[in-house]
Write an enzyme that holds these catalytic residues in place. Structure first.
Site, mmCIF file in Angstrom:
data_model
loop_
_atom_site.group_PDB
_atom_site.id
_atom_site.type_symbol
_atom_site.label_atom_id
_atom_site.label_comp_id
_atom_site.label_asym_id
_atom_site.label_seq_id
_atom_site.Cartn_x
_atom_site.Cartn_y
_atom_site.Cartn_z
ATOM 1 C CG HIS A 1 31.668 77.428 82.264
ATOM 2 N ND1 HIS A 1 31.123 77.187 83.495
ATOM 3 C CD2 HIS A 1 32.741 78.227 82.496
ATOM 4 C CE1 HIS A 1 31.818 77.821 84.426
ATOM 5 N NE2 HIS A 1 32.822 78.470 83.844
ATOM 6 C CB SER B 1 33.917 82.585 82.620
ATOM 7 O OG SER B 1 33.012 81.798 83.354
#
Lengths: 446, 446, 446, 446
Positions: free
Chosen positions: C365, C293
């Site tokens: 997340h 990410s």
């Protein structure tokens, strides 16, 4: 034994480099033998897969050997054939005939049938035939492979298994990229170009077969007002999309065979007929169905013995300008237009290959039962269009009610069906060249 | 001309009643001629449709004539064949061989290929062969039709075109009713019965072909704990559905060919292998794959010459009770069980048809590479089960790792693979009958 | 009356040019009134289509007026609300409560429900909300439109209607081009680039909804050996395709919402969980599921008040170099690596927005129950990667067994779950900056 | 805590038998609480599944308690509501209104939305509403459950999600058995009966919804020559199938709602309109679209106060004969035909329930915009047909061009659109009964 060969194939011993190709080909042949003759052993499907893998892995020199071995090793057994032959001669009966039929059939056919058990078998056999066709001139003995495969393909690709599908932007990308890859008539430059050819004022149809992922053949159609006579406007990727409900004509501007290994399996004629029916059902206002076709052999013919006496000096000068490979090719002057159109009509309708039209595209459409309808001046202004036919294209018209009759006239009496105007032009050309030597057909050797 | 015949066929003139059948058959034959020999004319597909319609409309007396005309009129041309034959004998070469191959091939094959162009053509040709097979005994000359069709079907139904599909309650009713209609081994009484056979603790798979709506063959499987040895519990429509995740065995309790016209196209073996793989993938806990199979020829064999010396008086008395057509059939006494099982093992493993097992179901499974694993006493207590095998059934076990080896042993050495227990039983029977005359194979005339 | 308005809309009178926008908006509003209040008249579906067409045809100045009219004209009726309110206060009962519920609901909701009857209605309403969201800052009164639509979308896009589909090269080109169009994280340059992202060592999944053609959200996954820490190798269009059976990790390298008008409908978390299950089922060898990410807010934070005292002079110099818009951006020196990673860990785990992580991707997340697992140096060397996070990326690890527990810890105690190493780094940073002023949350105004 | 309850539910302690039902209901309620109020914890989907499983497992006595707890425990919070209410009264603004809207919404709606996350959630909630509707009379307080669910269903079953599908014999058996199971108007006896209703001269269409396997509603259509006035010939399972291309009328002879839990969601009108369009597209020769409908309330009305003065002694005698439950019911004498038809026309057009037609089927079709076209004598000679309407049926005609206008006249002016003949009959009945007391509407309590 089979496994041993297969292992050998996968990793040939390094101490036999000089015989590598031979050895690999031999492994492939051995697997084919096993597949055909060994009763039992590994299951047929698995063995077929191994044999196909072996074939696909052959380097080109080994492939050459392998093909020749297919010719030699899998022919009918001469002794068995001789026996069957004598039995039949001695006493012709259904039983001796059946024996003869069995003895005369090439074991290759059964081999190919068994190879076809493997996943991907059909596709691999099509490739194999393509390979054979490409090397046929240099290796005429391989024609037996060609014939055996063609015989099988005629069965496997019989029409009951062809599936007509409309191809549009909702189709799988895996299928669409094949269109980009295969299209030859008017190349598809990229996905945007493809997308334009699938929009609301276009149609694209293809035949698929259950054993293959790829299309067999596809056709591109433009829905237009009036019978279009110029191709470039159809190929502009960012042109305005028009309303298909307003169209009255469907123009077939490209038809492409995707599988060279299926040469000789006639698909195009059936495709056109089914597409005419499909479009007629969907859009009842469309009454005119016509191709907009190239004339690939026109300039070649103009330069041939056959045409020499017919053309003016000015035209011959222009033809020479087309010959120069690096020069930028330009259109012919308007003053040449009448002469060129006359000669073009003559070429399409009267220049022959045997008793059929010399031009391959004319041959295809006229055999389908279409009518050569109209010549179009400056219809394809691309470099290729100018070089092959001085930019002239032709519409072949499909009138469903006449197609069977036209086809019959063509098939029986070799009559090329054309519009009154084309006949007039062809006749005018004949008259113009009346002092020239008589025009015969070209030798059928193309 | 074609249309004229076809009209004639549709409305035969009333002034020729006595020759009606002949006339109608002639019309069909004429359409076949047109399809095969007329260059051009009506489009092939349409003509093929007409010819098929004509064939389907034939009343039975006309059909008989039509079949015989197919035998006579579409055989290879003897003169052309004689010429090709002499050319080949004079100088064998690829070219003369190709001519011979072409001359020897029955024009019927091309005729059938063209008939297959019509919608529904494949299905009609399968029916045609079924017709031929049913009348073959009385008309042995028709075997050429049988062979020509079989030759084509081998190509058309090659494995690359077979589609395996799981059949369950979500399937089309049009497909499901075929199961009810075709199932022969353990008849499906109604939709509720069918539904039970498609629930969570069952599986059903079928092969389909792209040119046919109906399944070609299907198999019914029960997911059970342990290798089931009794069939009636599997056939109860309102039995409790058990959890397939708890099962460790997949029992093939019925396998049915749906197309008698495809006789000779081997489908069952491939179906079982693919089903074993499918179920193994879906339910990894299932380790045992076995059939629960009838022994259709056991009682017939017990009554044969071959078995006469081997059976006790008591058993012969029981056999006679099974013979009485109207009597209610009962099970054999338990005292007969050892003798019956011994004889049954002997029958399965040692009674031969040529060099293959005499029992047709044994022949099928052993040729597939299965192992005769276990005899089951009182396994099928239906009247038919008692009459054909005194209620005994057998499990044939499919161990994927051994299937190829077993198949090879069977194919090469005619070795019937069986469990130790079955071998022991068969041997015991042999010994018990040591005083009896030697057992030979039955004449291969079944 | 309705038709009259609609005609007016289609061709506004030229003598009222100055009031054109007002007039067109009025037509749209009138159609909405008709749809909502007229009993009978034109069928609802057709009227809804007209109203939607009118809305879609509004030029931007008319759209502004139209939106404000939706706010004003379709609010609950204050008088009716006052009456219902007093009745409830006087005597709270299910009946007076039901009246109050009815009176308080905004008629807009029923209006939107009816607009949704038209073909394409759902898509148009999503666009309408997108329009509202984009102008919300300047027109805070429009928040009532936002809320009414969000309330409906929560029902219409409830999970029971979301369809997870694997997206691969066999998907429709119409769907695939949406991926090219929507992807924001790592732009898809062209069809070749897309193709690479759909090959055997990749997976792509999307949620679809029955009323929309376009995907709602999609995720791109790379199947790798080990938890990849560098993104550029995943984005090379002509890289070698590896064998997915050899992979042990699934790396989510891009997740993209396609419908900005659905903001607030949580889809990403559900998508990731279902994809983990799908891949786990298909490829049981894959045990590691992690994102790779970006850290979009890292450099922004480094420049903020909050971080000022924490960074070295050298780092600040580097940050300034990233600020220069036209300069080519380079990586930071290796000597800065320890400081940058420490600060990055601190940023991810301790910099807050309210009580949640300041970084939006971390927020997503960690709220999903993932664990911040590993920082990767020089992981995204694109210009954007270097500008936003000095090239650092982070893997968030999804361990299905822990996801619920992590999610709960995050939701209840605002605990950011991270690996020991990340905690260590964050702690080291804290200590290093002990002389700096205390770190508080940023004001929740981002 | 959640898991503890769930375990408890699965195996309630045996030492609390007397409180078993209460305890189980409590477990269900606790799971609902957890689903609605606990931040985090088990994932929403899983928790929703547990809650649904708990609900489904409730024995009937526990279910009663559970339903009442849903009424009591998940109502809006009175205190929060009072606060929001006062704020709004003090200062009406978008913000205080939004608070009021939030406070007044029943938390049940959010609970149901979350329950809908579980697989099978939609179906279970439809069942839940069915349960509520069936017990509503005895438990009027449960109307809040009814309304909350109806409110949600209006969104979930909005038209953009309804999928029209033609149902034929190729459909899944799982779908087809639902038709057998649900059909109420003219019961489907078995699969053969069903099969007949799906053949070439019939059509069947159904609405499906993506979250449900079962159809929502289906309609059966016969394609006929002329507007059929007798229903029994349509229900004969072995009747000859006629050629749909020859038909000029489509007769809707049965329309069935499959989901009683969706009562109040209007589906039938939309279904008929779409089916008219579908059939019109497929078979352009069909110009007449009409129902062949029962008149379920005719005899009931004839016996009512309202009709008493209107009927002859002879008719009243016949009516009494229909009352006897065990007697075989016969048709009325032909002499009664004029009177019965007059009264029937009167009943359909002038007998009212409030301002709408008293007959529920008339209400449905007239509200859809159909026209009451023709009465049919001896149209349904089944026992039920004779008992409910002396065998009379009525055709409602759908003329698409008039449907909107008719619907509007009905909706605004309560005008029952009928053919001239029906109006004449109704008027004749009025006159005939002019001495009778004035006919008013029945009290709206049916």
């Amino acid at each position: 034994m089979v496994r041993q060969f297969f292992r050998a194939l996968a990793s040939p011993r390094s101490d036999r480099p000089s015989t590598g190709a031979f050895f690999k080909a031999q492994c492939g042949v051995d697997l084919c033998h096993a597949l055909l003759f060994e009763p039992g052993g590994m299951s047929g499907t698995r063995l077929a897969s191994h044999a196909l893998d072996a074939y696909k892995a052959l380097p080109s020199n080994a492939l050459e050997i392998f093909l020749d071995r297919l010719v030699d090793d899998f022919a009918p057994d001469p002794k068995r054939l001789a026996v069957a032959l004598e039995s039949y001669r001695a006493q012709p009966s259904p039983i001796t005939l059946a024996s003869l039929q069995a003895a005369v059939e090439s074991p290759r056919q059964e081999l190919f049938r068994r190879l076809n058990l493997a996943p991907g078998g059909t596709s691999a056999l099509i490739d194999l035939r393509h390979e054979v066709l490409q090397t046929l001139e240099a290796h005429p003995a391989r024609s037996v492979l060609d014939l055996d495969l063609l015989h099988l393909f005629r069965s496997w690709f019989n029409r009951s298994l062809l599936v007509l599908r409309a191809v549009d932007w909702r189709c799988s990308a895996a299928v669409l990229e094949k269109l980009i890859q295969y299209e030859r008539v008017h190349q598809i430059r990229d996905w945007q170009d493809l997308r334009r050819r699938l929009q609301a004022d276009r149609r694209c149809y293809a035949f698929f077969h259950p054993a293959l992922d790829d299309p067999l053949i596809f056709i591109e159609v433009a829905l237009t007002k009036g019978m279009t006579g110029k191709v470039q406007p159809l190929l502009v990727a960012d042109s305005t999309v028009s309303d298909p409900q307003q169209a009255n004509s469907a123009i077939f501007y490209s038809i492409t065979n995707c599988q060279p290994g299926l040469r000789g399996i006639s698909l195009g004629s059936l495709l056109i007929k089914q597409v005419v029916e499909e479009i007629g059902r969907e859009l009842p206002r469309i009454r005119t169905f016509a191709s907009l076709s190239p004339i690939p052999g026109f300039c070649r013919w103009l330069r041939s013995e056959d045409a020499r006496g017919r053309s003016s000096t000015e035209l011959r000068t222009h033809l020479r300008s087309l010959d120069e490979p690096d020069a930028k090719v330009g259109p012919a002057g308007e003053s040449l237009k009448p002469e060129i159109l006359r000669l073009c009509a003559f070429y399409l309708l009267r220049a022959k290959w045997g008793r059929a039209p010399l031009d391959p595209v004319a041959r295809f459409h006229l055999a389908n039962g279409a009518r050569a309808e109209r010549l179009n001046w400056m219809a394809d202004t691309s470099e290729e269009g100018l070089r092959q036919s001085i930019g002239v294209m032709v519409n072949y018209l499909y009138v469903l009610a006449d197609v069977d009759r036209n086809h019959e006239a063509f098939a029986r009496r070799h009559e090329a069906i054309a519009s009154r105007e084309l006949h007039r032009l062809a006749h005018a050309s004949q008259t113009a060249a009346s002092n020239a030597p008589a025009v015969g057909g070209m030798a059928r050797t193309a």
